[in-house]
Design an enzyme around this catalytic site. Structure first.
Site, mmCIF file in Angstrom:
data_model
loop_
_atom_site.group_PDB
_atom_site.id
_atom_site.type_symbol
_atom_site.label_atom_id
_atom_site.label_comp_id
_atom_site.label_asym_id
_atom_site.label_seq_id
_atom_site.Cartn_x
_atom_site.Cartn_y
_atom_site.Cartn_z
ATOM 1 N N ARG A 97 -44.255 -13.089 22.340
ATOM 2 C CA ARG A 97 -44.277 -12.940 23.794
ATOM 3 C C ARG A 97 -43.152 -12.014 24.223
ATOM 4 N NH1 ARG A 97 -47.539 -16.175 26.615
ATOM 5 N NH2 ARG A 97 -48.301 -18.062 25.590
ATOM 6 N N HIS A 115 -38.781 -6.880 13.633
ATOM 7 C CA HIS A 115 -40.062 -6.194 13.793
ATOM 8 C C HIS A 115 -40.410 -5.496 12.477
ATOM 9 C CE1 HIS A 115 -43.320 -4.281 15.983
ATOM 10 N NE2 HIS A 115 -43.021 -3.178 15.310
ATOM 11 N N ASP A 151 -39.974 -3.890 22.025
ATOM 12 C CA ASP A 151 -39.426 -3.484 20.716
ATOM 13 C C ASP A 151 -38.512 -2.270 20.832
ATOM 14 O OD1 ASP A 151 -40.889 -5.539 19.473
ATOM 15 O OD2 ASP A 151 -42.642 -4.263 19.249
ATOM 16 N N GLU A 180 -37.692 -8.214 5.228
ATOM 17 C CA GLU A 180 -37.378 -8.847 6.521
ATOM 18 C C GLU A 180 -36.463 -10.045 6.318
ATOM 19 O OE1 GLU A 180 -40.484 -9.643 9.459
ATOM 20 O OE2 GLU A 180 -41.840 -8.336 8.360
HETATM 21 C C1 GAR Z 1 -43.075 -10.908 10.883
HETATM 22 O O1 GAR Z 1 -43.574 -9.880 10.049
HETATM 23 C C2 GAR Z 1 -42.342 -10.326 12.077
HETATM 24 O O2 GAR Z 1 -41.617 -9.170 11.766
HETATM 25 C C3 GAR Z 1 -43.505 -10.001 12.979
HETATM 26 O O3 GAR Z 1 -44.364 -11.105 12.868
HETATM 27 C C4 GAR Z 1 -44.219 -11.656 11.548
HETATM 28 C C5 GAR Z 1 -43.914 -13.115 11.701
HETATM 29 O O4 GAR Z 1 -43.888 -13.739 10.444
HETATM 30 N N1 GAR Z 1 -43.075 -9.805 14.342
HETATM 31 C C6 GAR Z 1 -43.598 -8.907 15.150
HETATM 32 O O5 GAR Z 1 -44.526 -8.183 14.853
HETATM 33 C C7 GAR Z 1 -42.919 -8.819 16.519
HETATM 34 N N2 GAR Z 1 -43.349 -7.671 17.235
HETATM 35 P P1 GAR Z 1 -43.146 -15.122 10.245
HETATM 36 O O6 GAR Z 1 -43.696 -16.066 11.343
HETATM 37 O O7 GAR Z 1 -43.565 -15.574 8.884
HETATM 38 O O8 GAR Z 1 -41.678 -14.898 10.385
#
Ligand code: GAR
Length: 198
Positions: A97, A115, A151, A180
């Site tokens: 969100r 991200h 972002d 990440e």
């Molecule tokens: C992750 O890859 C994060 O970088 C991305 O959602 C995924 C969540 O994974 N976030 C976005 O795209 C934000 N714009 P997780 O719930 O296993 O951490």
């Protein structure tokens, strides 16, 4: 506001799987993020898989749904829950969100996001699909401060990940995710050090 030697209290917001949340909890637990604890995990989705993973680790979890309310009202409830738990730093971890001004004002300069691209490339949804469709040879991940742009806030740390011939969204996402998990812990440590020094 300095932390004055006390352990930093981190609040994590999720919407789904929660693997970055777990990575932060593990890093706080084993000292890679020194002198920090996870104060609470908050999800806007009652079925987020990350909730049970947080509970298994003994972390307090809360579900705060939007329930058709205005974004500002939803965010005020989240900020109140974070403040009640004396959270110093907010980490968005797959929280899908956009934050309202009320949220940003409540934790100015203390909200981080991860991200899965090298921002400013590929913001928004499906970052890994965007990278493949553009024929990028490299992508990666970014931890940045959250501001009112999508972002677009100041970048704290980035890690490059190669894109290979034949990569799918799944294979590329998995390779990026490994980085990440490491990058988020490093970036949080860096930010907490600067808060302590302030
Ligand atoms: C992750 O890859 C994060 O970088 C991305 O959602 C995924 C969540 O994974 N976030 C976005 O795209 C934000 N714009 P997780 O719930 O296993 O951490």
């Amino acid at each position: 506001m300095a932390l004055d030697g006390k352990a930093a209290r981190i609040g994590i917001l999720i919407s789904g799987r929660g693997s970055n949340m777990i990575a932060l909890a593990d890093a706080a637990g084993d000292g890679r993020i020194p002198n920090a604890e996870i104060a609470a995990v908050i999800s806007d989705q009652p079925n987020a898989a990350g909730l049970s993973k947080a509970k298994e680790r003994g972390i307090e979890t809360l579900v705060i749904e939007r329930r058709g309310r205005a974004r500002a009202e939803h965010d005020r409830e989240i900020v109140a829950a974070l403040k009640a738990r004396e959270v110093d730093l907010v980490c968005l971890a797959g929280y899908m969100r956009v934050l309202s001004r009320e949220f940003l004002d409540g934790y100015r300069g203390r909200i981080l996001n991860i991200h899965p691209s090298l921002l400013p490339s590929f913001p928004g949804l499906d970052a890994q699909r965007q990278a493949l469709e553009q024929g990028a040879k490299e992508t990666g991940c970014t931890v940045h401060f959250v501001d009112k742009t999508l972002d677009g806030g100041p970048i704290i740390a980035q890690r490059v990940v190669p894109v290979y011939e034949g990569d799918t969204v799944e294979s590329l996402s998995a390779r990026v995710l490994v980085e990440e998990h490491k990058l988020y812990a490093e970036a949080v440590s860096l930010v907490l050090k600067s808060l302590v020094a302030r």
